[in-house]
Design a protein around this motif. Structure first.
Motif, PDB file in Angstrom:
ATOM      1  N   SER A  17       0.831  -1.190   0.000  1.00  0.00           N
ATOM      2  CA  SER A  17       0.000   0.000   0.000  1.00  0.00           C
ATOM      3  C   SER A  17       0.871   1.248   0.000  1.00  0.00           C
ATOM      4  CB  SER A  17      -0.889  -0.017   1.239  1.00  0.00           C
ATOM      5  OG  SER A  17      -1.839   0.995   1.181  1.00  0.00           O
ATOM      6  N   LYS A  31      -2.667  -3.715   0.165  1.00  0.00           N
ATOM      7  CA  LYS A  31      -3.492  -3.183  -0.909  1.00  0.00           C
ATOM      8  C   LYS A  31      -3.922  -4.330  -1.821  1.00  0.00           C
ATOM      9  CE  LYS A  31      -3.226   0.109  -4.738  1.00  0.00           C
ATOM     10  NZ  LYS A  31      -2.368   1.118  -5.389  1.00  0.00           N
ATOM     11  N   ILE A  33      -5.782  -5.464  -5.465  1.00  0.00           N
ATOM     12  CA  ILE A  33      -6.235  -5.079  -6.801  1.00  0.00           C
ATOM     13  C   ILE A  33      -7.088  -6.217  -7.340  1.00  0.00           C
ATOM     14  CG2 ILE A  33      -5.540  -4.488  -9.147  1.00  0.00           C
ATOM     15  CD1 ILE A  33      -2.915  -3.443  -7.972  1.00  0.00           C
ATOM     16  N   THR A  69      -9.249  -1.142  -7.004  1.00  0.00           N
ATOM     17  CA  THR A  69      -8.251  -1.213  -5.938  1.00  0.00           C
ATOM     18  C   THR A  69      -8.880  -0.837  -4.614  1.00  0.00           C
ATOM     19  OG1 THR A  69      -7.561   1.055  -6.300  1.00  0.00           O
ATOM     20  CG2 THR A  69      -6.357  -0.640  -7.495  1.00  0.00           C
ATOM     21  N   SER A  70      -8.314  -1.400  -3.545  1.00  0.00           N
ATOM     22  CA  SER A  70      -8.767  -1.065  -2.199  1.00  0.00           C
ATOM     23  C   SER A  70      -7.566  -1.086  -1.268  1.00  0.00           C
ATOM     24  CB  SER A  70      -9.819  -2.063  -1.724  1.00  0.00           C
ATOM     25  OG  SER A  70     -10.161  -1.788  -0.386  1.00  0.00           O
ATOM     26  N   GLN A  71      -7.334   0.053  -0.597  1.00  0.00           N
ATOM     27  CA  GLN A  71      -6.261   0.129   0.388  1.00  0.00           C
ATOM     28  C   GLN A  71      -6.734   0.898   1.617  1.00  0.00           C
ATOM     29  OE1 GLN A  71      -2.928   2.092  -1.395  1.00  0.00           O
ATOM     30  NE2 GLN A  71      -4.043   3.969  -1.803  1.00  0.00           N
ATOM     31  N   ALA A  83     -13.123  -4.531  -1.782  1.00  0.00           N
ATOM     32  CA  ALA A  83     -12.999  -4.532  -3.238  1.00  0.00           C
ATOM     33  C   ALA A  83     -14.103  -5.386  -3.871  1.00  0.00           C
ATOM     34  CB  ALA A  83     -11.623  -5.036  -3.655  1.00  0.00           C
TER      35      ALA A  83
END
Length: 133
Positions: A17, A31, A33, A69-71, A83
């Motif tokens: 991340s 992080k 994806i 994406t998710s962080q 996500a």
């Protein structure tokens, strides 16, 4: 649309991340994806794929792959869940068919008000002219 089949077609990738976070950011790949190939999907019909291609044109890559994406969280597992929820929400919203727009008519009262204002302005301007004897 079968959600379970859709989720099974998704691939996840974990990377480090970005941003502040101290040593945790440097050590842990939190992080996530999420990538989904729209054209190779077996969960969607051809009509649904075509509809999603037009609706999600800005979110799709040139190869018609949707990347999310998710962080937001420090945990990779929670980022994976976030996500996945984003993905399902995007697909559901993309499959919604918009209602056709009905053209509204201009109310008669507003038309009359505009014409009356024009008449008043016309009279005002006529009164500014020099009299013609």
């Amino acid at each position: 649309m079968d959600k379970e089949l859709l989720i099974s077609e998704v691939t996840f990738k974990a990377v480090r991340s970005s941003g502040p976070g101290g040593q945790n950011v440097n050590k842990v790949a939190s992080k996530v994806i999420l990538s989904f190939d729209l054209l190779l999907s077996k969960a969607l019909t051809e009509d649904e794929k075509a509809h999603l291609q037009t609706k999600l044109a800005l979110k799709l890559s040139q190869e018609n792959i949707l990347l999310i994406t998710s962080q937001e969280d420090r945990s990779q597992i929670k980022n994976k869940e976030i996500a996945t929820k984003k993905f399902l929400r995007i697909i559901e919203n993309g499959l919604k068919i918009d209602k056709p727009r009905k053209e509204t008519k201009i109310p008669r009262g507003i038309k009359e008000k505009r014409l009356n204002a024009k008449k008043v302005m016309s009279v005002l301007k006529q009164n500014r002219k020099k009299p013609n004897y």
